[in-house]
Motif scaffolding. Structure first.
Motif, PDB file in Angstrom:
ATOM      1  N   MET A  28       0.832  -1.204   0.000  1.00 16.84           N
ATOM      2  CA  MET A  28       0.000   0.000   0.000  1.00 16.84           C
ATOM      3  C   MET A  28       0.869   1.256   0.000  1.00 16.84           C
ATOM      4  O   MET A  28       0.571   2.235  -0.691  1.00 16.84           O
ATOM      5  CB  MET A  28      -0.921  -0.015   1.220  1.00 16.84           C
ATOM      6  N   GLU A  29       1.930   1.223   0.775  1.00 17.38           N
ATOM      7  CA  GLU A  29       2.837   2.367   0.829  1.00 17.38           C
ATOM      8  C   GLU A  29       3.453   2.639  -0.539  1.00 17.38           C
ATOM      9  O   GLU A  29       3.534   3.795  -0.977  1.00 17.38           O
ATOM     10  CB  GLU A  29       3.931   2.102   1.859  1.00 17.38           C
ATOM     11  N   GLU A  30       3.875   1.599  -1.236  1.00 13.98           N
ATOM     12  CA  GLU A  30       4.460   1.767  -2.569  1.00 13.98           C
ATOM     13  C   GLU A  30       3.426   2.274  -3.566  1.00 13.98           C
ATOM     14  O   GLU A  30       3.747   3.061  -4.460  1.00 13.98           O
ATOM     15  CB  GLU A  30       5.051   0.433  -3.034  1.00 13.98           C
ATOM     16  N   ALA A  31       2.175   1.817  -3.422  1.00 12.09           N
ATOM     17  CA  ALA A  31       1.130   2.288  -4.331  1.00 12.09           C
ATOM     18  C   ALA A  31       0.839   3.768  -4.127  1.00 12.09           C
ATOM     19  O   ALA A  31       0.600   4.508  -5.100  1.00 12.09           O
ATOM     20  CB  ALA A  31      -0.137   1.462  -4.124  1.00 12.09           C
ATOM     21  N   PHE A  32       0.860   4.232  -2.883  1.00  8.50           N
ATOM     22  CA  PHE A  32       0.584   5.648  -2.613  1.00  8.50           C
ATOM     23  C   PHE A  32       1.756   6.544  -3.023  1.00  8.50           C
ATOM     24  O   PHE A  32       1.546   7.680  -3.464  1.00  8.50           O
ATOM     25  CB  PHE A  32       0.262   5.844  -1.128  1.00  8.50           C
ATOM     26  N   THR A  33       2.981   6.050  -2.877  1.00  7.24           N
ATOM     27  CA  THR A  33       4.160   6.860  -3.238  1.00  7.24           C
ATOM     28  C   THR A  33       4.564   6.690  -4.704  1.00  7.24           C
ATOM     29  O   THR A  33       5.427   7.420  -5.193  1.00  7.24           O
ATOM     30  CB  THR A  33       5.355   6.477  -2.350  1.00  7.24           C
ATOM     31  N   HIS A  34       3.964   5.713  -5.392  1.00  3.81           N
ATOM     32  CA  HIS A  34       4.235   5.457  -6.823  1.00  3.81           C
ATOM     33  C   HIS A  34       5.672   5.021  -7.076  1.00  3.81           C
ATOM     34  O   HIS A  34       6.192   5.235  -8.194  1.00  3.81           O
ATOM     35  CB  HIS A  34       3.913   6.694  -7.679  1.00  3.81           C
ATOM     36  N   ARG A  35       6.308   4.397  -6.094  1.00  2.99           N
ATOM     37  CA  ARG A  35       7.667   3.890  -6.319  1.00  2.99           C
ATOM     38  C   ARG A  35       7.915   2.695  -5.411  1.00  2.99           C
ATOM     39  O   ARG A  35       7.358   2.593  -4.311  1.00  2.99           O
ATOM     40  CB  ARG A  35       8.712   4.982  -6.062  1.00  2.99           C
ATOM     41  N   LEU A  36       8.774   1.795  -5.916  1.00  2.00           N
ATOM     42  CA  LEU A  36       9.108   0.594  -5.160  1.00  2.00           C
ATOM     43  C   LEU A  36      10.126   0.909  -4.069  1.00  2.00           C
ATOM     44  O   LEU A  36      11.007   1.752  -4.263  1.00  2.00           O
ATOM     45  CB  LEU A  36       9.668  -0.484  -6.086  1.00  2.00           C
ATOM     46  N   VAL A  42       7.489  -7.098 -10.156  1.00  2.00           N
ATOM     47  CA  VAL A  42       6.173  -6.978  -9.541  1.00  2.00           C
ATOM     48  C   VAL A  42       5.087  -7.271 -10.574  1.00  2.00           C
ATOM     49  O   VAL A  42       5.316  -7.186 -11.784  1.00  2.00           O
ATOM     50  CB  VAL A  42       5.954  -5.571  -8.935  1.00  2.00           C
ATOM     51  N   LEU A  43       3.923  -7.607 -10.090  1.00  2.00           N
ATOM     52  CA  LEU A  43       2.811  -7.961 -10.971  1.00  2.00           C
ATOM     53  C   LEU A  43       2.168  -6.743 -11.607  1.00  2.00           C
ATOM     54  O   LEU A  43       1.568  -6.858 -12.678  1.00  2.00           O
ATOM     55  CB  LEU A  43       1.752  -8.738 -10.169  1.00  2.00           C
ATOM     56  N   VAL A  44       2.279  -5.592 -10.974  1.00  2.00           N
ATOM     57  CA  VAL A  44       1.700  -4.358 -11.501  1.00  2.00           C
ATOM     58  C   VAL A  44       2.568  -3.202 -11.047  1.00  2.00           C
ATOM     59  O   VAL A  44       3.113  -3.217  -9.934  1.00  2.00           O
ATOM     60  CB  VAL A  44       0.237  -4.193 -11.022  1.00  2.00           C
ATOM     61  N   ALA A  45       2.737  -2.202 -11.894  1.00  2.00           N
ATOM     62  CA  ALA A  45       3.582  -1.057 -11.572  1.00  2.00           C
ATOM     63  C   ALA A  45       3.006  -0.299 -10.379  1.00  2.00           C
ATOM     64  O   ALA A  45       1.776  -0.192 -10.235  1.00  2.00           O
ATOM     65  CB  ALA A  45       3.705  -0.137 -12.776  1.00  2.00           C
ATOM     66  N   PRO A  46       3.868   0.238  -9.510  1.00  2.00           N
ATOM     67  CA  PRO A  46       3.362   0.956  -8.325  1.00  2.00           C
ATOM     68  C   PRO A  46       2.405   2.091  -8.672  1.00  2.00           C
ATOM     69  O   PRO A  46       1.426   2.307  -7.950  1.00  2.00           O
ATOM     70  CB  PRO A  46       4.646   1.486  -7.673  1.00  2.00           C
ATOM     71  N   ALA A  47       2.677   2.808  -9.763  1.00  2.00           N
ATOM     72  CA  ALA A  47       1.812   3.933 -10.128  1.00  2.00           C
ATOM     73  C   ALA A  47       0.404   3.481 -10.496  1.00  2.00           C
ATOM     74  O   ALA A  47      -0.556   4.258 -10.394  1.00  2.00           O
ATOM     75  CB  ALA A  47       2.439   4.704 -11.284  1.00  2.00           C
ATOM     76  N   ASP A  48       0.274   2.225 -10.933  1.00  2.00           N
ATOM     77  CA  ASP A  48      -1.033   1.689 -11.339  1.00  2.00           C
ATOM     78  C   ASP A  48      -1.583   0.675 -10.345  1.00  2.00           C
ATOM     79  O   ASP A  48      -2.588   0.018 -10.630  1.00  2.00           O
ATOM     80  CB  ASP A  48      -0.909   1.014 -12.715  1.00  2.00           C
ATOM     81  N   ARG A  79       0.665  -3.607   4.139  1.00  2.00           N
ATOM     82  CA  ARG A  79       0.755  -2.170   4.380  1.00  2.00           C
ATOM     83  C   ARG A  79       2.082  -1.605   3.898  1.00  2.00           C
ATOM     84  O   ARG A  79       2.139  -0.614   3.181  1.00  2.00           O
ATOM     85  CB  ARG A  79       0.565  -1.896   5.869  1.00  2.00           C
ATOM     86  N   ASP A  80       3.184  -2.221   4.348  1.00  2.00           N
ATOM     87  CA  ASP A  80       4.530  -1.772   3.986  1.00  2.00           C
ATOM     88  C   ASP A  80       5.461  -2.970   4.079  1.00  2.00           C
ATOM     89  O   ASP A  80       5.030  -4.099   4.323  1.00  2.00           O
ATOM     90  CB  ASP A  80       4.993  -0.622   4.884  1.00  2.00           C
ATOM     91  N   TRP A  81       6.761  -2.719   3.910  1.00  2.00           N
ATOM     92  CA  TRP A  81       7.677  -3.851   3.874  1.00  2.00           C
ATOM     93  C   TRP A  81       7.934  -4.466   5.243  1.00  2.00           C
ATOM     94  O   TRP A  81       8.268  -5.635   5.353  1.00  2.00           O
ATOM     95  CB  TRP A  81       8.992  -3.457   3.194  1.00  2.00           C
ATOM     96  N   GLU A  82       7.786  -3.704   6.279  1.00  2.00           N
ATOM     97  CA  GLU A  82       7.870  -4.303   7.618  1.00  2.00           C
ATOM     98  C   GLU A  82       6.757  -5.332   7.800  1.00  2.00           C
ATOM     99  O   GLU A  82       6.962  -6.412   8.362  1.00  2.00           O
ATOM    100  CB  GLU A  82       7.783  -3.220   8.680  1.00  2.00           C
TER     101      GLU A  82
END
Length: 233
Positions: A28-36, A42-48, A79-82
């Protein structure tokens, strides 16, 4: 390589698809920030990714609308990588016991079934939310400085806090997005505990049967009798 080492390697290789599914889904964090957080496939780009993640997370309303696939997809959203590493570590540490008993089908079965049951446990989530809401609001102290708070006022405050939590919790939990593999990991932990309890029970039963047999068996003299009254380890 020793048989034990080969067994562990087989276990890790068999879990690779499950771990890959968690790692390959942007958080979720990567999706909101648009970067890995780090470069990976990955199965889908963070921006999408946000619309895709929204279709994967679990809510009470989506279940009521018949979107049952979310009971499985929500376990691969984090949620995030942790959050990801915690669940991967829990999976690797707690899935081995099930694997040694019945193979990978057991590890996958316990993990997925536990996650599915956890996803449908709306009562448990509401109870947890209620407890968190009640704990977030402090009780009235017995006094404010030299002024003592009447017991009736403190009881009214506690009753109001509980009633508010009882009314709010089911509504709040019903609107909350649910995601993560914690339910599946906890299922594996429970499976481990069950195996341990079963082994302890079998050991104690064997000791009890051995104790009874030694007490009734013929024994030459008091030394043998004394030895027969001591349970075997």
């Amino acid at each position: 390589m020793t048989p034990f080492g080969h067994h562990e390697l087989e276990y890790l290789v068999g879990l690779a698809p499950l771990v890959f599914g968690m790692v390959a889904m942007p958080t979720m964090e990567e999706a909101f920030t648009h970067r890995l957080s780090f470069q990976r496939q990955v199965l889908v780009a963070p921006a999408d990714a946000l619309p895709t993640l929204r279709r994967c997370v679990l809510t009470k309303s989506t279940l009521e609308q018949g979107e049952w696939w979310r009971l499985f997809t929500y376990m691969f959203v984090h949620r995030d990588w942790e959050h990801v590493w915690t669940n991967i570590g829990g999976l690797l540490c707690n899935g081995f016991a099930a694997f040694t008993q019945f193979g990978h089908i057991s590890t996958y079965g316990v993990f997925l079934l536990s996650g599915l049951l956890a996803g449908t446990n709306s009562w448990g989530r509401a109870y947890q939310t209620k407890a968190q809401l009640q704990a977030s609001v402090a009780d009235l102290p017995q006094s404010f400085g030299p002024v003592r708070v009447p017991n009736l006022l403190r009881e009214c405050w506690a009753s109001t806090k509980q009633a508010t939590a009882n009314w709010t919790a089911p509504r709040l939990s019903g609107r909350t997005d649910i995601y993560g593999a914690s339910g599946g990991v906890c299922g594996l932990m429970g499976f481990n505990l069950g195996l341990w309890a079963h082994r302890v029970w079998r050991h104690l039963r064997a000791d009890a049967e051995s104790f009874q047999l030694r007490n009734v068996a013929p024994s030459p003299g008091s030394p043998g009798f004394g030895f027969g009254t001591v349970p075997s380890p």
